[in-house]
Design a protein around this motif. Structure first.
Motif, short mmCIF file in Angstrom:
data_model
loop_
_atom_site.label_atom_id
_atom_site.label_comp_id
_atom_site.label_asym_id
_atom_site.label_seq_id
_atom_site.Cartn_x
_atom_site.Cartn_y
_atom_site.Cartn_z
N TYR A 1 42.53 10.48 -9.38
CA TYR A 1 42.58 9.14 -8.82
C TYR A 1 43.59 8.29 -9.61
O TYR A 1 43.78 8.51 -10.80
CB TYR A 1 41.23 8.41 -8.96
N ILE B 1 28.90 11.72 -22.28
CA ILE B 1 29.75 10.95 -21.36
C ILE B 1 30.13 11.69 -20.10
O ILE B 1 30.70 11.13 -19.21
CB ILE B 1 31.05 10.49 -22.06
N THR B 2 29.85 12.98 -20.05
CA THR B 2 30.46 13.70 -18.94
C THR B 2 29.48 14.25 -17.91
O THR B 2 29.91 14.74 -16.89
CB THR B 2 31.29 14.89 -19.45
N PHE B 3 28.21 14.17 -18.15
CA PHE B 3 27.31 14.79 -17.19
C PHE B 3 26.65 13.73 -16.31
O PHE B 3 26.43 12.61 -16.71
CB PHE B 3 26.26 15.64 -17.91
N THR B 4 26.36 14.14 -15.11
CA THR B 4 25.72 13.23 -14.17
C THR B 4 24.38 12.72 -14.70
O THR B 4 23.72 13.41 -15.48
CB THR B 4 25.46 13.94 -12.83
N SER C 1 34.88 19.15 -22.65
CA SER C 1 33.73 18.24 -22.81
C SER C 1 32.59 18.64 -21.87
O SER C 1 31.46 18.24 -22.07
CB SER C 1 34.15 16.79 -22.57
N ASN D 1 31.49 12.23 -5.63
CA ASN D 1 31.23 13.68 -5.67
C ASN D 1 30.37 14.10 -4.48
O ASN D 1 29.44 13.38 -4.12
CB ASN D 1 30.47 14.06 -6.94
N TYR E 1 21.89 12.51 -12.95
CA TYR E 1 20.86 13.21 -12.21
C TYR E 1 21.15 14.70 -12.30
O TYR E 1 22.28 15.11 -12.48
CB TYR E 1 20.88 12.77 -10.74
N LYS F 1 35.59 8.12 -27.06
CA LYS F 1 34.87 9.38 -26.83
C LYS F 1 35.28 10.08 -25.55
O LYS F 1 35.13 11.29 -25.43
CB LYS F 1 33.36 9.12 -26.79
N ILE F 2 35.78 9.33 -24.60
CA ILE F 2 36.12 9.95 -23.32
C ILE F 2 37.39 10.80 -23.48
O ILE F 2 38.28 10.44 -24.26
CB ILE F 2 36.30 8.86 -22.23
N PRO F 3 37.47 11.96 -22.81
CA PRO F 3 38.73 12.71 -22.85
C PRO F 3 39.89 11.83 -22.35
O PRO F 3 39.81 11.26 -21.26
CB PRO F 3 38.47 13.88 -21.88
N TYR G 1 26.88 2.65 -26.32
CA TYR G 1 27.52 3.66 -25.49
C TYR G 1 26.64 4.90 -25.33
O TYR G 1 25.88 5.25 -26.22
CB TYR G 1 28.86 4.08 -26.11
N ASP G 2 26.85 5.58 -24.19
CA ASP G 2 26.20 6.87 -23.99
C ASP G 2 26.98 7.94 -24.73
O ASP G 2 28.19 8.02 -24.61
CB ASP G 2 26.22 7.24 -22.49
N ALA H 1 30.16 8.03 -7.21
CA ALA H 1 31.45 8.32 -7.86
C ALA H 1 32.35 9.12 -6.92
O ALA H 1 33.49 9.40 -7.26
CB ALA H 1 31.23 9.08 -9.16
N ASP I 1 35.48 11.25 -15.70
CA ASP I 1 35.27 12.28 -16.73
C ASP I 1 36.45 12.40 -17.68
O ASP I 1 36.29 12.89 -18.80
CB ASP I 1 35.06 13.65 -16.06
N LYS J 1 34.11 4.40 -11.86
CA LYS J 1 32.72 4.87 -11.82
C LYS J 1 32.66 6.40 -11.85
O LYS J 1 33.31 7.07 -11.06
CB LYS J 1 32.03 4.35 -10.56
N GLY J 2 31.93 6.93 -12.80
CA GLY J 2 31.76 8.38 -12.89
C GLY J 2 32.97 9.13 -13.41
O GLY J 2 33.10 10.33 -13.20
N LYS K 1 30.72 3.70 -21.55
CA LYS K 1 31.56 4.78 -22.05
C LYS K 1 32.54 4.22 -23.07
O LYS K 1 33.09 3.13 -22.88
CB LYS K 1 32.33 5.42 -20.90
N GLN L 1 39.25 15.94 -9.22
CA GLN L 1 39.60 14.86 -8.30
C GLN L 1 40.48 13.87 -9.06
O GLN L 1 40.01 13.22 -9.99
CB GLN L 1 38.33 14.14 -7.80
N LYS M 1 36.15 14.04 -12.28
CA LYS M 1 37.02 12.93 -11.85
C LYS M 1 37.97 12.55 -12.99
O LYS M 1 37.51 12.20 -14.07
CB LYS M 1 36.11 11.76 -11.48
N GLN N 1 32.73 19.43 -9.87
CA GLN N 1 33.66 18.39 -9.44
C GLN N 1 33.80 17.40 -10.58
O GLN N 1 32.81 16.83 -11.03
CB GLN N 1 33.13 17.66 -8.21
N MET O 1 31.05 11.81 -15.40
CA MET O 1 29.88 12.08 -14.57
C MET O 1 30.18 13.18 -13.57
O MET O 1 30.07 13.02 -12.37
CB MET O 1 29.45 10.81 -13.84
N ALA O 2 30.66 14.29 -14.11
CA ALA O 2 31.00 15.41 -13.23
C ALA O 2 29.75 15.90 -12.53
O ALA O 2 28.65 15.78 -13.06
CB ALA O 2 31.60 16.53 -14.05
N PHE O 3 29.94 16.45 -11.36
CA PHE O 3 28.80 17.04 -10.66
C PHE O 3 28.91 18.55 -10.71
O PHE O 3 29.91 19.13 -10.29
CB PHE O 3 28.71 16.56 -9.22
#
Lengths: 201, 141
Positions: free
Chosen positions: A77, B9-12, A195, B48, B14, A133-135, B5-6, B46, A97, A94-95, A129, A75, A14, A12, A1-3
């Motif tokens: 963690y 996987i990597t985009f917000t 990704s 950000n 919103y 599929k996740i990196p 599953y989505d 998250a 990547d 949460k979120g 997730k 980021q 994670k 950004q 869930m990168a921003f």
């Protein structure tokens, strides 16, 4: 869930280091911090117990320069590895990547690696997730202990245990000496950025 | 069961355009910085940073602050549930010279205001509430 900030052209993302307790997740971040200290503007944040174990997470923001015109900030963690802190691990995920799974090469830790990887799969599923599929990068840590006569699993054994289905990049490493820590980091950053590429176009 | 599953996987979940981000930063400056708040951050859960503004005199490590704030908020949220509350609506840490106020914006975002002694908590709460309403309007656009 990168921003992705279209206004400031900044991304950004994670990346979470996951794995069993005392496997070397915090030591990985400490090595990265020591290696790139002059490039990392802020201090590493650690929330530890009195016994010096990670209670909540360690956090290290890491600017890696420009990719496709965007300033990229990764980021980093860790999670607390001890079994009892599962709720905290979920919060940190949460979120997420990208993930580095830090496995412990010691023979006596074999079961703990398997349980932790299973736990990662379950916790990712909560956020919808898939571990497939996740990196993801696997790091077989503590390879340096072989010199000290500690009984370690062979790389083949660890591949069979942890990577036979996932088939992701893996590294034998030592977070204490720094062996393969930066290659593991570079690999997960490149997988995570790949990704994200569709978003950055 | 892939459908659990989505795929993305990597985009917000919103997205905010450049114009929306500019409007949000304008709101943060007009409503909060111009009212005496030293620094303000809009973050997601998250950790950000979505938008930020300050009075030019702040050198806080805002990225670490955002990571810790999202974790802190999640921990407090869990505490609320343990005592039978849906959430604690007010979260505020008072310091000798700097204080921090947290306020939820919709379910996924957090507005963090760092302010000194010159701003009263009452005024800050009022200003934060106004800013949040305006931010929600931007989101709807």
């Amino acid at each position: 869930m990168a921003f992705v900030n279209l206004k400031n052209k900044e991304v950004q993302a994670k990346v979470v280091f996951y794995g069993p307790g005392r496997g070397g997740k915090t030591t990985n971040l400490e090595y990265i911090y020591s290696k790139f200290r002059e490039r990392i503007k802020s201090d590493m944040v650690s929330i530890k117990t009195h016994g010096d174990r990670t209670l909540f997470f360690d956090f290290l923001p890491f600017e890696i320069g420009k990719i496709m015109g965007y300033d990229v900030r990764i980021q980093l963690y860790t999670v607390p590895g001890q079994v009892k802190y599962n709720a905290t691990r979920r919060l940190v995920l949460k979120g997420v990547d990208g993930m580095v799974f830090v496995a412990d090469s010691m023979v006596k830790q074999r079961e703990k690696n398997l349980l932790s990887l299973k736990n990662l799969q379950e916790n990712l599923a909560i956020y919808k997730k898939s571990i497939f599929k996740i990196p993801l990068v696997l790091q077989y840590n503590k390879r340096d202990l072989a010199k000290e006569g500690v009984e370690l699993m062979s790389m083949e054994q660890m591949e069979k245990d942890l990577n036979s289905q996932l088939k992701v990049p893996s590294f034998g490493a030592s977070a204490v000496t720094g062996e393969n820590v930066i290659p593991s980091l570079k690999k997960i950053i490149s997988l995570t950025m790949a990704s994200l590429q569709n978003v950055l176009k | 069961m892939a459908s659990d599953y989505d795929d993305d996987i990597t985009f917000t979940e919103y997205t905010l355009g450049q114009e929306q981000l500019e409007k949000i930063e304008e709101i943060l400056i007009e409503d909060l910085i111009n009212s005496g708040v030293h620094s303000v951050l809009l973050i997601d859960m998250a950790g950000n940073i979505i938008a930020k503004a300050d009075n030019g005199a702040c050198e806080h490590d805002v990225y670490s602050l955002a990571a810790l704030a999202s974790a802190n908020f999640a921990a407090v949220d869990t505490m609320a549930k343990i005592v039978g509350e849906d959430e604690f609506s007010l979260l505020f840490h008072k310091g000798e010279t700097e204080s921090i106020h947290f306020s939820k914006v919709q379910s996924e975002f957090l507005l963090i205001s760092i302010f000194g002694k010159k701003v009263s908590l009452g005024l800050l709460r009022l200003k934060v509430a106004e800013a949040i309403e305006k931010i929600k309007d931007v989101w709807k656009q």
